[in-house]
Design a protein around this motif. Structure first.
Motif, mmCIF file in Angstrom:
data_model
loop_
_atom_site.group_PDB
_atom_site.id
_atom_site.type_symbol
_atom_site.label_atom_id
_atom_site.label_comp_id
_atom_site.label_asym_id
_atom_site.label_seq_id
_atom_site.Cartn_x
_atom_site.Cartn_y
_atom_site.Cartn_z
ATOM 1 N N HIS A 354 11.841 -9.473 0.298
ATOM 2 C CA HIS A 354 10.528 -9.129 0.848
ATOM 3 C C HIS A 354 9.485 -9.273 -0.259
ATOM 4 C CE1 HIS A 354 12.127 -7.215 4.576
ATOM 5 N NE2 HIS A 354 13.153 -6.941 3.797
ATOM 6 N N SER A 355 8.603 -10.247 -0.130
ATOM 7 C CA SER A 355 7.513 -10.423 -1.083
ATOM 8 C C SER A 355 6.232 -9.940 -0.411
ATOM 9 C CB SER A 355 7.384 -11.887 -1.491
ATOM 10 O OG SER A 355 6.384 -12.046 -2.485
ATOM 11 N N LEU A 356 5.749 -8.786 -0.875
ATOM 12 C CA LEU A 356 4.625 -8.112 -0.226
ATOM 13 C C LEU A 356 3.397 -8.131 -1.130
ATOM 14 C CD1 LEU A 356 6.598 -4.985 1.069
ATOM 15 C CD2 LEU A 356 6.283 -7.199 2.200
ATOM 16 N N PHE A 357 2.238 -8.157 -0.507
ATOM 17 C CA PHE A 357 0.969 -8.157 -1.235
ATOM 18 C C PHE A 357 0.081 -7.084 -0.598
ATOM 19 C CE2 PHE A 357 -3.381 -9.654 -2.094
ATOM 20 C CZ PHE A 357 -3.307 -9.909 -3.460
ATOM 21 N N PHE A 358 -0.172 -6.003 -1.344
ATOM 22 C CA PHE A 358 -0.924 -4.864 -0.819
ATOM 23 C C PHE A 358 -2.234 -4.717 -1.587
ATOM 24 C CE2 PHE A 358 3.001 -2.175 0.652
ATOM 25 C CZ PHE A 358 3.304 -3.163 1.588
ATOM 26 N N THR A 359 -3.357 -4.756 -0.865
ATOM 27 C CA THR A 359 -4.641 -4.456 -1.479
ATOM 28 C C THR A 359 -4.930 -2.962 -1.350
ATOM 29 O OG1 THR A 359 -5.757 -4.985 0.605
ATOM 30 C CG2 THR A 359 -5.616 -6.736 -1.058
ATOM 31 N N ALA A 360 -5.658 -2.425 -2.315
ATOM 32 C CA ALA A 360 -5.999 -0.999 -2.321
ATOM 33 C C ALA A 360 -7.479 -0.853 -2.626
ATOM 34 C CB ALA A 360 -5.173 -0.245 -3.360
ATOM 35 N N SER A 441 18.133 -4.529 0.569
ATOM 36 C CA SER A 441 17.255 -5.678 0.385
ATOM 37 C C SER A 441 16.431 -5.500 -0.881
ATOM 38 C CB SER A 441 16.339 -5.848 1.599
ATOM 39 O OG SER A 441 15.544 -4.687 1.798
ATOM 40 N N THR A 442 15.967 -6.602 -1.424
ATOM 41 C CA THR A 442 15.163 -6.554 -2.650
ATOM 42 C C THR A 442 13.691 -6.774 -2.298
ATOM 43 O OG1 THR A 442 15.639 -8.894 -3.023
ATOM 44 C CG2 THR A 442 17.021 -7.273 -4.165
ATOM 45 N N VAL A 443 12.834 -6.061 -3.025
ATOM 46 C CA VAL A 443 11.422 -6.008 -2.659
ATOM 47 C C VAL A 443 10.556 -6.267 -3.885
ATOM 48 C CG1 VAL A 443 9.620 -4.625 -1.567
ATOM 49 C CG2 VAL A 443 12.024 -4.243 -0.948
ATOM 50 N N GLN A 444 9.561 -7.105 -3.711
ATOM 51 C CA GLN A 444 8.496 -7.251 -4.708
ATOM 52 C C GLN A 444 7.176 -6.898 -4.034
ATOM 53 O OE1 GLN A 444 8.050 -10.673 -7.556
ATOM 54 N NE2 GLN A 444 6.193 -11.074 -6.357
ATOM 55 N N ILE A 445 6.405 -6.023 -4.683
ATOM 56 C CA ILE A 445 5.077 -5.670 -4.186
ATOM 57 C C ILE A 445 4.054 -5.982 -5.273
ATOM 58 C CG2 ILE A 445 3.607 -3.903 -3.166
ATOM 59 C CD1 ILE A 445 6.100 -2.261 -2.583
ATOM 60 N N VAL A 446 3.065 -6.775 -4.932
ATOM 61 C CA VAL A 446 1.907 -6.957 -5.803
ATOM 62 C C VAL A 446 0.808 -6.045 -5.276
ATOM 63 C CG1 VAL A 446 0.141 -8.530 -6.643
ATOM 64 C CG2 VAL A 446 2.510 -9.317 -6.396
ATOM 65 N N LEU A 447 0.380 -5.108 -6.106
ATOM 66 C CA LEU A 447 -0.661 -4.143 -5.752
ATOM 67 C C LEU A 447 -1.976 -4.626 -6.353
ATOM 68 C CD1 LEU A 447 1.541 -1.063 -6.622
ATOM 69 C CD2 LEU A 447 0.707 -1.583 -4.327
ATOM 70 N N GLN A 448 -2.926 -4.936 -5.495
ATOM 71 C CA GLN A 448 -4.191 -5.534 -5.916
ATOM 72 C C GLN A 448 -5.343 -4.560 -5.697
ATOM 73 O OE1 GLN A 448 -5.170 -9.067 -6.955
ATOM 74 N NE2 GLN A 448 -6.910 -7.737 -7.457
ATOM 75 N N ASP A 449 -6.053 -4.216 -6.773
ATOM 76 C CA ASP A 449 -7.276 -3.421 -6.632
ATOM 77 C C ASP A 449 -8.362 -4.298 -6.025
ATOM 78 O OD1 ASP A 449 -9.099 -1.286 -6.913
ATOM 79 O OD2 ASP A 449 -9.807 -2.096 -8.826
ATOM 80 N N THR A 450 -9.301 -3.675 -5.334
ATOM 81 C CA THR A 450 -10.444 -4.399 -4.795
ATOM 82 C C THR A 450 -11.730 -3.735 -5.262
ATOM 83 O OG1 THR A 450 -10.721 -3.111 -2.757
ATOM 84 C CG2 THR A 450 -9.083 -4.886 -2.716
ATOM 85 N N ALA A 451 -12.827 -4.469 -5.123
ATOM 86 C CA ALA A 451 -14.141 -3.959 -5.534
ATOM 87 C C ALA A 451 -14.901 -3.364 -4.363
ATOM 88 C CB ALA A 451 -14.953 -5.079 -6.183
ATOM 89 N N MET A 452 -14.199 -3.070 -3.261
ATOM 90 C CA MET A 452 -14.848 -2.453 -2.098
ATOM 91 C C MET A 452 -15.448 -1.105 -2.517
ATOM 92 S SD MET A 452 -14.992 -3.407 1.260
ATOM 93 C CE MET A 452 -13.425 -3.931 1.946
ATOM 94 N N ILE A 453 -16.739 -0.955 -2.404
ATOM 95 C CA ILE A 453 -17.546 0.160 -2.911
ATOM 96 C C ILE A 453 -17.554 0.140 -4.439
ATOM 97 C CG2 ILE A 453 -17.886 2.664 -3.010
ATOM 98 C CD1 ILE A 453 -16.835 2.912 -0.237
#
Length: 557
Positions: A354-360, A441-453
């Protein structure tokens, strides 16, 4: 001798049963009560455990079973979370309210029962409901198995330094006013070290004293139990040798400054080898914030005091790093590497299922009852998490429909320049969504900061797992170039990772723990606003790969 003294100190709280095959049972009783306190020159009642602030320390050895009976004597609902404990197949004991359990209601009790497997080092426990962890927190010290030495020189003594935040006002009143207005809550009034701020403006309160003997080595166990602030730690005239973070050993390295985000821990060796053994040396805990966000700027102070030093001796001072010292933060984080020895290998997943991409980030949603008709919210992948009324783990285990949906997006619904020009629409979706993972299962998460506000660092905590921090960088994550720079040999293993301001962090783990597991920003204000989600990890084959049945005293909603 240090370990024996620590255990004797807590005999009033703990008693031991006969040895089991996998270790000892260690029993604690936690009474949640109100206690009158005059810290920071203000008299008020706070929620505490056994009347202690910070609360009692749990001592255990690797493979011990810890049993904690929690009795709620206050007018708040309560849960306790054993932060960083893997909870292998024992998700019912994890503690986040409405995720793995319903709260313990006033006058009720619940017994947490879990085994510390494959872990040794420093962790923490804290309340996991409302903002009660402002005063309801304490340390967990997991010692190695009998006869197993530390992978570093054995210290003369071990010392706990728990960092917190203090509000003069009632904390629940602070957050309730923020929710009513839709705006950010007031920042704290001071930082604390073991419950004491040291002298602060208009209040000359005595700070914590750390006593040492010339020529001895000490293992300092630092815990950041603060609600919302990352902090730097310094001791005048001394350096640290970092040996452990988040209950995982690291390759030792020397530094004069430690960075700790909320929920993180750090073990460091301090050598009491200053040329002037009759001295006193200032300890500072100061905030780190490299974004245009308001934080508590009051530094907590304590004193490192050599044995025999006179109170009349002037304390040697040290200036804390600038509040926006990103270079100091990066220098510390980039020095962290797993020990990766034969005894403690770094088993980094190399193939990913599972290759996941999460924005925060943050946003605004409509709020007709708010003065400005909108409210600040937070999100992952543009989903603001709504807390359910039935615990997710119970809904999953009993197959109760309508509590959550299993459509949390693997990627943000709209791709854009996350750290650049933001969309005009700052609204988010709202829902109780989870992401499903197959057992092992194996998991990769990329946690991406955003400039929202505004861009901001996010210390993200994953329940139920340790993970490897394989990469980090500034700007937008590049899926082609950045993975080529991942450290897949000896990345640091953690349970809480700081996503850099205007940047990204990548983690990997193996989903070998069935249950429902919370992932959220450990800034309490962001969790309140909805920067959180949950994973459902399915059972594997047979009982050893399956979630155990719920205990009979599991609280009801």
């Amino acid at each position: 001798m240090a370990e024996r003294n620590n255990l004797i100190q807590f005999l009033v709280l703990v008693w031991f049963s006969a040895a089991l095959v996998h270790g000892m049972e260690r029993h604690y009783k936690f009474n949640v009560v109100m206690k009158k306190t005059t810290r920071l020159c203000c008299s008020k009642s706070i929620v505490t455990v056994n009347g202690k602030f910070p609360g009692p320390t749990i001592y255990a050895r690797e493979d011990d079973t810890v049993i904690v009976k929690v009795v709620n004597h206050v007018n708040y609902n309560i849960t306790l979370h054993w932060h960083g404990v893997r909870q292998m197949r024992t998700g019912w004991a994890d503690g986040p309210a409405y995720i793995t359990q319903c709260p313990i209601q006033p006058g009720q009790a619940y017994t947490y029962n879990f085994t510390v497997t494959g872990q040794r080092g420093t962790l923490l426990w804290h309340a996991h409901i409302l903002w009660l962890r402002a005063t309801v927190y304490g340390a967990i010290v997991i010692l190695p198995k009998p006869g197993v030495p530390y992978p570093f020189p054995h210290p003369h003594q071990e010392k706990l330094l728990i960092i917190g935040e203090w509000w003069k006002s009632d904390v629940e009143a602070v957050v309730n006013e923020a929710l009513r207005s839709g705006l950010a809550p007031n920042v704290s009034d001071a930082h604390t070290i073991n419950g004491r701020p040291g002298p602060v403006s208009s209040c000359n309160r005595r700070g914590f004293n750390l006593s040492v003997k010339k020529g001895k080595m000490y293992l300092l166990r630092f815990i950041n139990a603060a609600l919302n602030d990352e902090v730097f730690v310094r001791i005048a005239g001394h350096k640290f040798t970092v040996v452990e973070v988040d209950s995982s050993y690291v390759k030792p390295f020397e530094t004069d400054t430690i960075l700790i985000s909320p929920g993180q821990t750090t073990g460091a060796i301090l050598s009491a080898d200053h040329p002037d053994p009759a001295g006193r040396y200032l300890i500072t805990v100061s905030p780190f914030m490299d974004a245009p966000i308001d934080v508590d700027k009051v530094s907590a102070t304590a004193v490192l005091k050599y044995s025999g030093a006179s109170a009349a001796v002037a304390t040697v001072t040290t200036a804390p790093p600038p509040i926006n010292a990103t270079w100091v933060s990066n220098g510390f984080i980039n020095s962290l590497r797993s020990l990766n020895s034969a005894a403690y290998p770094a088993q980094v997943p190399l193939e990913i299922d599972h290759s996941l991409f999460f924005t925060a980030g943050l946003g605004f949603n409509p709020c007709p009852s708010c003065p400005r008709k909108n409210k600040i919210v937070a999100y992952m992948n543009n989903v603001t998490f709504l807390m359910p009324e039935i615990a997710l783990l119970q809904a999953h285990y009993y197959k109760i429909k309508g509590v959550f949906t299993d459509d949390f997006p693997a990627r943000p619904p709209n791709e854009y320049n996350y750290t650049g020009q933001q969309p005009a629409n700052l609204h988010t979706m709202e829902g109780t969504r989870v992401y499903r993972l197959g057992y092992n299962s194996t998991v990769q998460i990329v946690l991406q900061d955003t400039a929202m506000i505004a861009p901001e660092s996010h210390p993200v905590h994953l329940h139920g797992f340790d993970f490897f921090a394989v990469g980090r960088g500034l700007g937008n994550f590049d899926p082609v170039k950045d993975p080529k720079k991942f450290n897949l040999v000896d990345p640091v293993k953690r349970n809480t990772i700081g996503v850099p301001t205007g940047g990204w962090a990548a983690i990997r783990f193996r989903a070998d723990n069935p249950g429902v597991w919370f992932m959220h920003c450990h800034l309490e204000v962001h969790t309140t606003w909805g920067l959180k989600m949950a994973f459902v990890v399915h059972n594997g084959k047979g009982p050893d790969q399956s979630l155990i049945p719920p205990p009979t005293d599991l609280p009801k909603c």
